[in-house]
Design an enzyme around this catalytic site. Structure first.
Site, PDB file in Angstrom:
ATOM      1  N   ASP A 303     -24.173  34.077  38.277  1.00 28.17           N
ATOM      2  CA  ASP A 303     -25.071  32.924  38.425  1.00 28.17           C
ATOM      3  C   ASP A 303     -25.147  32.411  39.860  1.00 28.17           C
ATOM      4  O   ASP A 303     -26.162  31.810  40.239  1.00 28.17           O
ATOM      5  CB  ASP A 303     -24.608  31.765  37.528  1.00 28.17           C
ATOM      6  N   HIS A 435     -35.915  48.187   3.586  1.00 26.29           N
ATOM      7  CA  HIS A 435     -36.544  47.232   2.675  1.00 26.29           C
ATOM      8  C   HIS A 435     -35.541  46.694   1.667  1.00 26.29           C
ATOM      9  O   HIS A 435     -34.714  47.459   1.183  1.00 26.29           O
ATOM     10  CB  HIS A 435     -37.687  47.945   1.930  1.00 26.29           C
TER      11      HIS A 435
END
Ligand code: NDP
Length: 452
Positions: A303, A435
């Site tokens: 960062d 599914h």
């Protein structure tokens, strides 16, 4: 010239620790300084405690949902004190793991602040100076309060994990990752949440359709979200209750947005001026594709460089640095197609271009479906999910994938492999659906909803 160590790492967060361990594994003599707790933002005051709070808050909806499925269970109540104790015990455990991993790999740890004083030298808080062939700055980011009267009265994200009591209500200012995640978490824990965002829609930079659905879901859960709204000042007691709509004096708290990269110059300012390490407008350290600064012996990752401020990216940057410098394989950091997730409820998972950005680059097809998933539909809940693919009309490559759904973070990790490999829409279509799942829609969308 003989140096005390081959590598001195300043900062014991995810990036610094990984780079130090990898360098030590090559036989290099490595030291690391961390003035605070080992593990950095991710482990101590970011991703880890945040995700545990996401889990804690997600149970609020469960009794109602369970009753819809035939269970006879009452609503419960949340005990912040009990959770907070366990949370901090877990963070202590993880900090210990980090420290043991470092020490086990032969890295010498200095539990104090270090600063760069010369191209090959750092100074510890106790005055000791250590010379190093290479120095890696991995000091991370830190919250920055906005420049407005009495901003010190508000909380920043770090403070949330340390609260003795949860406030009864809170005003959250901002519409980014932390603001939206915290709004959902605190709402889930029973705090009355008001959120002000100065822009037209929260989560700027994400796909418009996706962030619109997240905002809709946040409002449906009871978050009082105001767009185009900001605060200009803070005040104590009654006046504060006015600013934090619905807040109660003494109980209301305001969570302020975290700024950008955050005052890195303190680390590199030598008494006789800058060393040649270039500092950007937001305080970030400027580096090249190999994370090297203008001073050849000094590198920076994570960062503090304000590239893509995510833990796994800092780790990648640390690994690329080690390969380049200690393993003789020059490795630029690959910042392309980074998947990410915002842990709102529902989550937003994303990789690649948004529809808006893709339109700018050439003709696209958009495949999207938004529906009530089986689980919430059966329970009579309004929650909807979104599955969306952005496809290049010419190459057929999937340029972007955006998912708003419970566990979207888990789904996008897998979809990102295909997108990173350059999968086409037809590759997605050739894949048989699993599914019944929500994600099966990603491989069953036949016709584009629009072309642009
Ligand atoms: P973001 O950039 O995501 O959000 C900052 C927010 O604060 C924006 O909405 C911004 O508004 C607003 N803001 C900034 N300054 C002011 C101001 N003076 N007044 C009012 N609003 C203001 O950063 P965060 O602080 O949320 O998070 C920091 C970084 O940490 C993120 O960019 C991300 O990289 C990382 N992170 C990642 C997470 C994850 O992976 N799930 C979770 C949390 C953080 P505007 O949009 O108008 O600029």
């Amino acid at each position: 010239m003989a140096f005390d160590v081959d590598l001195f790492v300043i900062g014991g967060g995810s990036g610094g620790v990984r780079a130090a361990r990898m360098a030590a594994a090559t036989g290099a003599k490595v030291a690391l300084a961390e003035e605070s707790r080992m593990g950095g933002t991710c482990v101590i005051r970011g991703c880890v405690p945040k995700k545990l709070m996401v889990f804690a808050s997600s149970f609020r909806e469960m009794p109602g949902e369970a009753r819809a499925y035939g269970w006879d269970i009452p609503d419960g109540s949340f005990d912040w004190g009990a959770f907070r104790g366990k949370l901090h015990a877990e963070l202590d455990r993880l900090e210990g793991v980090y420290r043991r991993l470092l020490e086990g790999s032969g890295v010498v740890v200095h539990s104090q602040r270090a600063r760069l004083v010369a191209a090959h030298e750092v100074e510890l808080a106790d005055g000791q100076r250590i010379s190093a062939r290479h120095i890696l700055i991995a000091t991370g980011g830190r919250p920055e309060r906005p420049d407005l009267p009495n901003a010190h009265l508000g909380l920043v994200s770090d403070d949330i994990f340390l609260l003795e009591r949860l406030p009864t209500s809170i005003l959250i200012v901002g519409g980014g990752f932390i603001a939206c995640e915290m709004a959902c978490i605190l709402n889930g824990l029973g705090v009355q949440v008001t959120q002000f965002y100065r822009g037209a829609q929260i989560l700027r930079g994400f796909d418009d359709e996706a962030r619109g659905l997240v905002a809709e879901a946040m409002r449906a859960q009871g978050i009082d979200l105001h767009l185009g709204t900001n605060i200009v000042a803070m005040a104590e007691a009654e006046a504060m209750a006015g600013a934090a709509r619905g807040g109660e004096a003494g109980h209301a708290a305001a969570l302020l947005p975290k700024g950008g990269a955050k005052g890195a110059p303190v680390w590199v300012k030598a008494t006789n001026g800058y060393l040649g390490v270039e500092i950007g407008r937001r305080g970030e350290i400027k580096v090249d594709a190999y994370s090297q600064t203008g001073v050849p012996s000094v590198f920076a990752i994570g960062d503090v460089t304000d590239r893509v401020n995510l833990t796994p990216v800092a780790i990648r940057e640390g690994m690329a640095f080690t390969r380049t410098v200690f393993e003789g394989q020059p490795t630029p950091v690959d910042h392309d197609l980074i998947p990410m997730a915002v842990f709102t409820q529902p989550e937003l998972g994303t990789v690649g271009l948004t529809e808006e950005a893709a339109r700018e680059r050439g003709p696209i097809e958009v495949y999207a479906t938004s529906f009530k998933p089986m689980r919430s539909s059966f329970a009579g809940e309004p929650a909807r999910v979104l599955m969306k693919l952005i496809v290049c009309a010419e190459t057929r490559r999937v340029l972007g994938c955006h998912i708003v759904a419970p566990e979207a973070g888990e789904m996008i990790q897998l979809a990102a492999i295909a997108v990173k490999m350059g999968a086409t829409k037809e590759d997605f279509d050739r894949t048989v659906a699993v599914h019944p799942t929500m994600a099966e829609e990603l491989v069953t969308m036949r016709a584009p909803v629009r072309r642009a």
